[in-house]
Enzyme design. Structure first.
Site, PDB file in Angstrom:
ATOM      1  N   GLU A 126       0.862  -1.194   0.000  1.00 20.28           N
ATOM      2  CA  GLU A 126       0.000   0.000   0.000  1.00 20.28           C
ATOM      3  C   GLU A 126       0.894   1.238   0.000  1.00 20.28           C
ATOM      4  O   GLU A 126       2.091   1.138   0.291  1.00 20.28           O
ATOM      5  CB  GLU A 126      -0.894  -0.004   1.256  1.00 20.28           C
ATOM      6  CG  GLU A 126      -1.822  -1.195   1.283  1.00 20.28           C
ATOM      7  CD  GLU A 126      -2.752  -1.211   2.498  1.00 20.28           C
ATOM      8  OE1 GLU A 126      -2.738  -0.236   3.285  1.00 20.28           O
ATOM      9  OE2 GLU A 126      -3.482  -2.201   2.636  1.00 20.28           O
ATOM     10  N   ALA A 129       2.574   1.215   3.268  1.00 22.66           N
ATOM     11  CA  ALA A 129       3.016  -0.076   3.811  1.00 22.66           C
ATOM     12  C   ALA A 129       3.739  -0.862   2.716  1.00 22.66           C
ATOM     13  O   ALA A 129       3.115  -1.542   1.908  1.00 22.66           O
ATOM     14  CB  ALA A 129       1.820  -0.876   4.347  1.00 22.66           C
ATOM     15  N   GLY A 130       5.077  -0.695   2.672  1.00 19.08           N
ATOM     16  CA  GLY A 130       5.910  -1.407   1.707  1.00 19.08           C
ATOM     17  C   GLY A 130       6.711  -2.457   2.449  1.00 19.08           C
ATOM     18  O   GLY A 130       6.249  -3.579   2.659  1.00 19.08           O
ATOM     19  N   SER A 131       7.914  -2.060   2.913  1.00 20.69           N
ATOM     20  CA  SER A 131       8.718  -2.988   3.730  1.00 20.69           C
ATOM     21  C   SER A 131       7.958  -3.371   5.001  1.00 20.69           C
ATOM     22  O   SER A 131       8.005  -4.523   5.441  1.00 20.69           O
ATOM     23  CB  SER A 131      10.047  -2.326   4.108  1.00 20.69           C
ATOM     24  OG  SER A 131      10.845  -2.175   2.966  1.00 20.69           O
ATOM     25  N   GLN A 278      43.492  -8.119 -20.755  1.00 21.87           N
ATOM     26  CA  GLN A 278      43.294  -8.787 -19.463  1.00 21.87           C
ATOM     27  C   GLN A 278      42.252  -8.052 -18.607  1.00 21.87           C
ATOM     28  O   GLN A 278      41.483  -8.683 -17.874  1.00 21.87           O
ATOM     29  CB  GLN A 278      44.624  -8.867 -18.714  1.00 21.87           C
ATOM     30  CG  GLN A 278      44.581  -9.856 -17.584  1.00 21.87           C
ATOM     31  CD  GLN A 278      45.911  -9.985 -16.880  1.00 21.87           C
ATOM     32  OE1 GLN A 278      46.522  -8.988 -16.468  1.00 21.87           O
ATOM     33  NE2 GLN A 278      46.382 -11.196 -16.739  1.00 21.87           N
ATOM     34  N   GLN A 336      29.522  -1.158 -19.066  1.00 24.36           N
ATOM     35  CA  GLN A 336      30.901  -0.653 -19.080  1.00 24.36           C
ATOM     36  C   GLN A 336      31.699  -1.281 -20.233  1.00 24.36           C
ATOM     37  O   GLN A 336      32.450  -0.588 -20.918  1.00 24.36           O
ATOM     38  CB  GLN A 336      31.562  -0.969 -17.725  1.00 24.36           C
ATOM     39  CG  GLN A 336      32.890  -0.280 -17.501  1.00 24.36           C
ATOM     40  CD  GLN A 336      32.747   1.226 -17.362  1.00 24.36           C
ATOM     41  OE1 GLN A 336      31.679   1.732 -17.029  1.00 24.36           O
ATOM     42  NE2 GLN A 336      33.801   1.952 -17.656  1.00 24.36           N
ATOM     43  N   GLY A 340      30.492   3.440 -24.683  1.00 17.77           N
ATOM     44  CA  GLY A 340      29.512   4.418 -25.183  1.00 17.77           C
ATOM     45  C   GLY A 340      28.326   3.731 -25.832  1.00 17.77           C
ATOM     46  O   GLY A 340      27.169   4.147 -25.662  1.00 17.77           O
ATOM     47  N   GLU A 363       9.349  -7.607  -4.064  1.00 14.61           N
ATOM     48  CA  GLU A 363       9.165  -8.817  -3.238  1.00 14.61           C
ATOM     49  C   GLU A 363      10.090  -8.795  -2.012  1.00 14.61           C
ATOM     50  O   GLU A 363      10.638  -9.809  -1.595  1.00 14.61           O
ATOM     51  CB  GLU A 363       9.302 -10.076  -4.098  1.00 14.61           C
ATOM     52  CG  GLU A 363       8.120 -10.136  -5.058  1.00 14.61           C
ATOM     53  CD  GLU A 363       7.937 -11.423  -5.805  1.00 14.61           C
ATOM     54  OE1 GLU A 363       8.225 -12.483  -5.225  1.00 14.61           O
ATOM     55  OE2 GLU A 363       7.480 -11.362  -6.951  1.00 14.61           O
TER      56      GLU A 363
END
Ligand code: COS
Length: 386
Positions: A126, A129-131, A278, A336, A340, A363
Site C-alpha cells: 500500500e 506499507a511497503g517494507s 586482461q 561498461q 559508449g 518482493e
C-alpha cells in the site's frame, strides 16, 4: 556447470529459449519504449502450457514445481525481464490459493490460471506499507455473507490485466498484522476499480497499477484459510516467490553477459579484439563466476522447496539478495564493457541494467531480505544453545 536437470525441466528451458528467440526478442525494445503489456506473448506462453507448470495436476496443471518455474523465469528474463515479470507474477498471485486455499477454491480458480485464460496478481503493498507489510490499512469488514473491502493497493504487478487478485486486508483492524486475512477478489466485482498505471524505470513491458476498493463486496467464501492468518499467508507466499525473483535476476545477468561476450569478441581497439585485454577478461570472468554462484544458490533453494522443506525463508532470502545484487553488478559491468554503445538504447544492455534494479527492490527490498536472514540466524543459534 552441470545441474543434472531432469528431462521435463530441460524441455521447459528449451521451450522458453525458443519463445524468447522467436516471440520476445523481436519486440522487447518496442514493449519497453511503449510501456506496452505483452498480451500476444502471454497467449504464446498459454498455448505452450507454460502457465500449467507450477499448478498441481489435480487442477489442470503439470505439477512441475519450483525448479521448473525458476528455470522458466530465468530463461525468459535472459531475453526480457518485463515479460518474465508478467509471467511470474501469476505464480505469485496464485501462491496464496496454492498454499492455503480450500479444495473448493482451488477447483474454482486454478484451472483458469493453469490454461492462461485468466491472469493472477498478488496485492499486499500500500502507499504507506511497503517494507512494513504489517502496517497495511485496507480493511475487509464482515457483513453477513460478504466482506466489505475498502482501501488502496499500490504497485501491483498485472494490475488491470489480471482477473484474479489475492488481496491482504485487515478483517480485525485492532489486531494489526494478526488481524489480517487473505481474500480472493475477482476483476469486475462492484466497488473494485483500477487507479494510476505506473511509468517505470525498467520491466516496462509489465503492468504495474493501483487497485482501489470502495465498499467492494467480496463473497465470504473467497476468504483464504481462516481470518487472522493473512500476514502468515503473505509471508509464506513471499518465501515461495523470492527464489523466482532470484531466478529472474540470474536470467537478466546471463543475458547481459551474453551481450558483453559477443561485443567484446567483435569490438576492436588498439588493433585487437577487446576480449584479448586482461582488464576485460577479468571483468568477464568475474561476471560469469558470480552468475554461476547465484544460479547454484537459486536451484538449490528451488530443490529444497520441491523436496518438501518446511522452512526455507532464510535460503530464499539469501538467493534473492545474492542473485539480485549480482544482476545489478553484472549489468553495470556489461554496460561498461560496451562503453559508449552500452549507454545507448540501440544496444540491449542499458535496458537490462534498468530491469536489474527492480530485483533488488521488489518482493522485499534487499535490506528486508538481510533482516530475514539475520533473524533466522539468531533464532537458529538460540535454539542450538538451548
Ligand atoms: N512465514 C511464516 N510466518 C511468518 C514469516 C514467515 N516467513 N515471517 C513472519 N511470520 C510471522 C511471525 O512468526 C509473526 O507471527 P506471530 O504474530 O504469531 O508472532 C508474524 O508473522 C509477524 O512477524 P514479524 O514480527 O517478524 O513481522 P514484522 O512486522 O517485523 O515484519 C518483515 C517482518 C519485515 C519480514 C515483513 O514485513 C516483510 O517481509 N516485509 C517485506 C514485505 C515485502 O516483501 N513486500 C513486497 C511486496 S509484495 S510483492
Amino acid at each position: 556447470m552441470h545441474y543434472h536437470l531432469p528431462e521435463d525441466i530441460l524441455a521447459i528451458r528449451d521451450l522458453c529459449a525458443d519463445i524468447g528467440r522467436k516471440h520476445i526478442r523481436p519486440v522487447r525494445e518496442e514493449l519497453d519504449r511503449e510501456n506496452r503489456f505483452p498480451t500476444e506473448i502471454m497467449k504464446v506462453l498459454a498455448d505452450s502450457d507454460m502457465f500449467r507448470i507450477y499448478i498441481p495436476e489435480a487442477y489442470g496443471g503439470l505439477g512441475l514445481g519450483a525448479l521448473a518455474l525458476c528455470i522458466a523465469a530465468e530463461e525468459l528474463s535472459r531475453v526480457c525481464a518485463g515479460v518474465a515479470t508478467t509471467y511470474a507474477a501469476n505464480a505469485l498471485g496464485a501462491m496464496p490459493i496454492l498454499l492455503s486455499g480450500s479444495e473448493e477454491q482451488k477447483k474454482r480458480f486454478l484451472p483458469d490460471l493453469a490454461d492462461g485464460r485468466k491472469l493472477a496478481a498478488f496485492a499486499l503493498t500500500e502507499p504507506d506499507a511497503g517494507s512494513d507489510a504489517g502496517g497495511i490499512r485496507t480493511k475487509a469488514i464482515r457483513d453477513g455473507d460478504h466482506y466489505i473491502l475498502n482501501g488502496t493497493k499500490q504497485w501491483i504487478t498485472n494490475g488491470g490485466e489480471a482477473k484474479i487478485y489475492t488481496v491482504i486486508a485487515l478483517t480485525d483492524p485492532d489486531r494489526g498484522p494478526r488481524g489480517a486475512s487473505a481474500l480472493i477478489v475477482e476483476d469486475g466485482t462492484p466497488g473494485f476499480s483500477y487507479g494510476k498505471k505506473e511509468d517505470k524505470m525498467g520491466i516496462r513491458a509489465s503492468a504495474t497499477r493501483e487497485l482501489i476498493f470502495e465498499d467492494c463486496r467480496v463473497p465470504a467464501e473467497n476468504l483464504i484459510g481462516r481470518e487472522g492468518t493473512g500476514f502468515m499467508v503473505a509471508m509464506k507466499t513471499l518465501d515461495n516467490s523470492r527464489p523466482g525473483v532470484a531466478a529472474q535476476a540470474v536470467g537478466i545477468a546471463q543475458g547481459a553477459l551474453d551481450e558483453a561476450m559477443i561485443y567484446a569478441s567483435q569490438r576492436r581497439q588498439f588493433g585487437q579484439r577487446i576480449d584479448s585485454f586482461q582488464g576485460i577478461q577479468f571483468m568477464l570472468a568475474d561476471m560469469a563466476t558470480q552468475i554461476e554462484a547465484a544460479r547454484a544458490l537459486v536451484y538449490c533453494v528451488a530443490r529444497m522447496i520441491d523436496g518438501g522443506a518446511k522452512k526455507f525463508e532464510k535460503e530464499a532470502a539469501m538467493a534473492k539478495v545474492f542473485a539480485s545484487d549480482t544482476a545489478m553488478r553484472v549489468t553495470t559491468d556489461a554496460v561498461q564493457i560496451l562503453g559508449g554503445y552500452g549507454y545507448m538504447k540501440e544496444y540491449p544492455v542499458e535496458k537490462m541494467m534498468r530491469d536489474a534494479k527492480i530485483t533488488q527492490i521488489y518482493e522485499g527490498t534487499n535490506q528486508i531480505q538481510r533482516n530475514v536472514i539475520a533473524s533466522a540466524l539468531i533464532r537458529e543459534t538460540a535454539s542450538r544453545e538451548k
